[in-house]
Each structure stands twice: as C-alpha cells, then as structure tokens.
Write a protein that holds these residues in place. Structure first.
Motif, short mmCIF file in Angstrom:
data_model
loop_
_atom_site.label_atom_id
_atom_site.label_comp_id
_atom_site.label_asym_id
_atom_site.label_seq_id
_atom_site.Cartn_x
_atom_site.Cartn_y
_atom_site.Cartn_z
N ARG A 168 46.69 -12.82 -17.48
CA ARG A 168 46.37 -14.17 -17.92
C ARG A 168 45.25 -14.80 -17.11
N ASN A 169 44.95 -14.21 -15.95
CA ASN A 169 43.84 -14.71 -15.14
C ASN A 169 43.27 -13.57 -14.31
N ALA A 170 42.17 -13.86 -13.62
CA ALA A 170 41.45 -12.82 -12.88
C ALA A 170 41.92 -12.67 -11.45
N SER A 171 42.74 -13.60 -10.97
CA SER A 171 43.07 -13.65 -9.54
C SER A 171 44.47 -13.19 -9.20
N GLY A 172 45.42 -13.39 -10.11
CA GLY A 172 46.82 -13.12 -9.80
C GLY A 172 47.59 -14.34 -9.37
N LEU A 173 46.94 -15.51 -9.41
CA LEU A 173 47.65 -16.75 -9.12
C LEU A 173 48.77 -16.95 -10.14
N PRO A 174 49.81 -17.74 -9.81
CA PRO A 174 51.01 -17.81 -10.65
C PRO A 174 50.74 -18.15 -12.10
N ASP A 175 51.32 -17.35 -12.99
CA ASP A 175 51.31 -17.58 -14.43
C ASP A 175 52.50 -16.82 -14.99
N ASP A 176 53.38 -17.52 -15.68
CA ASP A 176 54.61 -16.89 -16.18
C ASP A 176 54.33 -15.74 -17.13
N GLY A 177 53.15 -15.73 -17.76
CA GLY A 177 52.83 -14.68 -18.71
C GLY A 177 52.14 -13.47 -18.11
N GLN A 178 51.85 -13.52 -16.82
CA GLN A 178 51.13 -12.43 -16.17
C GLN A 178 52.14 -11.49 -15.52
N MET A 179 52.38 -10.36 -16.17
CA MET A 179 53.43 -9.44 -15.74
C MET A 179 52.91 -8.01 -15.71
N THR A 180 53.57 -7.20 -14.89
CA THR A 180 53.22 -5.78 -14.81
C THR A 180 54.45 -5.01 -14.36
N THR A 181 54.27 -3.74 -14.04
CA THR A 181 55.32 -2.90 -13.48
C THR A 181 54.73 -2.08 -12.33
N ALA A 182 55.61 -1.57 -11.48
CA ALA A 182 55.14 -0.70 -10.40
C ALA A 182 54.47 0.55 -10.97
N ARG A 183 55.02 1.07 -12.06
CA ARG A 183 54.40 2.25 -12.68
C ARG A 183 52.99 1.94 -13.13
N ASP A 184 52.80 0.80 -13.80
CA ASP A 184 51.47 0.46 -14.29
C ASP A 184 50.48 0.27 -13.15
N MET A 185 50.94 -0.29 -12.04
CA MET A 185 50.05 -0.47 -10.89
C MET A 185 49.67 0.87 -10.27
N ALA A 186 50.58 1.83 -10.32
CA ALA A 186 50.25 3.18 -9.85
C ALA A 186 49.20 3.82 -10.75
N VAL A 187 49.34 3.62 -12.06
CA VAL A 187 48.35 4.13 -13.01
C VAL A 187 46.97 3.54 -12.70
N LEU A 188 46.93 2.23 -12.44
CA LEU A 188 45.66 1.57 -12.14
C LEU A 188 45.08 2.06 -10.83
N GLY A 189 45.92 2.22 -9.82
CA GLY A 189 45.44 2.73 -8.53
C GLY A 189 44.83 4.11 -8.65
N MET A 190 45.47 4.99 -9.41
CA MET A 190 44.93 6.34 -9.61
C MET A 190 43.65 6.30 -10.42
N ALA A 191 43.60 5.41 -11.42
CA ALA A 191 42.40 5.31 -12.25
C ALA A 191 41.19 4.83 -11.46
N LEU A 192 41.39 3.91 -10.54
CA LEU A 192 40.29 3.42 -9.72
C LEU A 192 39.68 4.55 -8.88
N ARG A 193 40.53 5.37 -8.28
CA ARG A 193 40.02 6.49 -7.47
C ARG A 193 39.33 7.54 -8.33
N GLN A 194 39.95 7.89 -9.46
CA GLN A 194 39.42 8.97 -10.28
C GLN A 194 38.15 8.56 -11.02
#
Length: 295
Positions: A168-194
């Motif tokens: 919902r925003n570019a920073s990660g500041l509080p927003d009830d609609g901004q959600m993720t999962t640990a799995r998705d963050m791992a996917v993003l971390g691997m994608a950034l390196r690759q």
C-alpha cells in the motif's frame, strides 16, 4: 549366596540384539532440540531456505499474514534496480523530494522543500538508514504517485511468486492493508540476489556519507556473523522486529527470515541460532520444539 541364575543362551542373544538395535537408533536418529523464540506465537513467523537449491530448511508460520514494516523497501529497491537496468535512470539521476515525501515520519534524512537526492545516495539511504522520505520520493518518481507505485509493487510481487503480499506504500509505514508472509519475503530476498548481483553489494553496507555526514545503519547482523552479507531490517509496533538475512560462505547460501521479535537484539540472536542450526549436519531431520516468548 545369590539365587540369580545365568540367562539361557537364547535370552542372552536376544538381549544383545535388542541393545544393538537401541544403539543403532541412537546413532542414526538426531536428538530433539529446543529453540527459544523471541516473540509471541501470534506475531512470530520464520523461514530458512537454501538459496542454491530452494530447499526449505526450517519454517514456522511462514505462510501466515504478517506486517512487513520496512522489509517493504526491498521491493521499492527491486523496482529501482529495474529502472537502473533498463536505463530509465542512472545512479546520477536526481530524484525530487515532494512535500508528501518530506512529511513522512522517521526514520528519514529530513529534506526541505525543493531538494532532491541522486539515485546512488537514495539506494544507500533506503538500505542503510531505511529512510522513509527517500523511499516515498523514489516511489513517486517511478510511479507518478505513491499509490500507483504501490500497485506496481504488488504486481511485481505476483510476477515473482509472492502470492500473499499486498503493498500500500513504498516505505512500510503502518497500513492495515499492507501484508506479506515470511515465505514471500524469502522469495523477494532470493530474487534480489539472483536478478541484481551487481547491485547486491548495497545490502552489505552499514553506513554511508551524505552531505558530509556519516549516516549509520540498523542492521547489526552485518559483521556479527561471518558470511552474513545483507539484507534488510524492519520494525513497526504492529509487526515487531523483522529481518531478512542473506548468508553466503563456504559454498552455502541461505536466506533467513524472522518476523515479530520483541527486540532487535533478540531477533539477531535468533537469526544467528537459525543459521547455526541450518549449517549443522547433525540437525538434518531433527525435531525442534519451540519455546515462545510468552511460555
């Protein structure tokens, strides 16, 4: 005199065989381990992935919805790296800081009306300082508005296989609609390196110079554990202390995600324990009992 008599031969044979089976089981079955979790169960989520093979080495609640906090900025940077790759921007491109961007709460670099920041410094400010004003300025520059950029972020998440993330925003500041999962963050971390190996070095930086001032960072995992080379921390009250950590040494490459910790220090201790656990050959197949913070 004792009334005990020697066991018959057949009984002694069976007893010896039983002992051998017991010893073999002890030798081949890893012992159970206890892992202290520095978070309540309703906030905690974690995953460890072998980034070379994609094998999941550890997970707890890795598909449960959580607030990303400043882990959000990993996607902001992903889209900025894409813009660099395509030639839309260079590292010298000046990004204007709007009144909206400058008004973001800390942490930030504190810009005045009409000021701008070059792309190279913007990347460092987002990685090292987790500067909210700079993240929003980047989003506005690339997306036309922060809302449009957030839609771009969510679309990119789907392309990468982040099936449970909405930005919902570019920073990660509080927003009830901004959600993720640990799995998705791992996917993003691997994608950034690759996808951006030539830019990944930014995530290993712990400070940078800006306008003659040394700006220090928040990621205390850098320099603490040999092999850790990034990438991003995050915190808002609703999320607890989050981190995505990359480990790359001795032919092993791990992505470790921890979300919901009660403090940065406890989060970092837990990440270190998960790295050691994942690198230990004796832990392969071992059962782990978790002790949550409230237990």
């Amino acid at each position: 005199m004792s009334n005990l008599r020697p066991l018959p031969l057949i009984q002694r044979v069976f007893a010896a065989l039983a002992l051998l089976v017991l010893l073999a089981g002890c030798a081949t079955t890893p012992p159970d381990s206890v892992l202290a979790v520095p978070a309540p169960a309703q906030k905690y989520a974690a995953i460890v992935v072998d980034a070379r093979t994609g094998k999941q080495l550890f997970e707890v609640s890795s598909t449960a919805q959580r607030y990303p906090a400043s882990l959000t900025k990993m996607m902001t940077l992903y889209l900025l790296f894409e813009a660099l790759e395509s030639g839309r921007v260079t590292k010298q491109t000046q990004i204007p800081v709007s009144d909206h961007a400058a008004s973001q709460p800390p942490t930030k670099l504190r810009f005045r009306r009409g000021e701008s920041i070059d792309v190279d410094s913007a990347i460092r400010a987002i990685v090292v300082k987790s500067a909210n004003d700079v993240a929003v300025a980047v989003g506005e520059y690339l997306g036309g508005s922060e809302d449009q950029f957030a839609a771009m972020m969510t679309s990119k998440a789907r392309q990468l296989g982040m099936t449970s993330t909405s930005f919902r925003n570019a920073s990660g500041l509080p927003d009830d609609g901004q959600m993720t999962t640990a799995r998705d963050m791992a996917v993003l971390g691997m994608a950034l390196r690759q996808r951006f190996p030539q830019q990944f070095h930014y995530f290993s930086e712990s400070d940078f110079m800006f306008r003659g001032r040394l700006v220090r960072g928040h990621n205390d995992m850098l320099g603490r554990v040999r092999g850790v080379d990034g990438i991003k921390t995050g915190y808002i009250r609703a999320s607890g202390f989050n981190i995505v950590t990359s480990y790359n040494a001795d032919g092993r490459n791990l992505i470790v995600v921890v979300m919901g910790a009660a403090s940065a220090r406890q989060r970092n201790d837990h990440v270190e324990a998960l790295i050691q656990r994942s690198l230990s050959p004796t832990m392969d197949g071992a059962k782990t009992r978790l002790m949550f913070a409230e237990q």
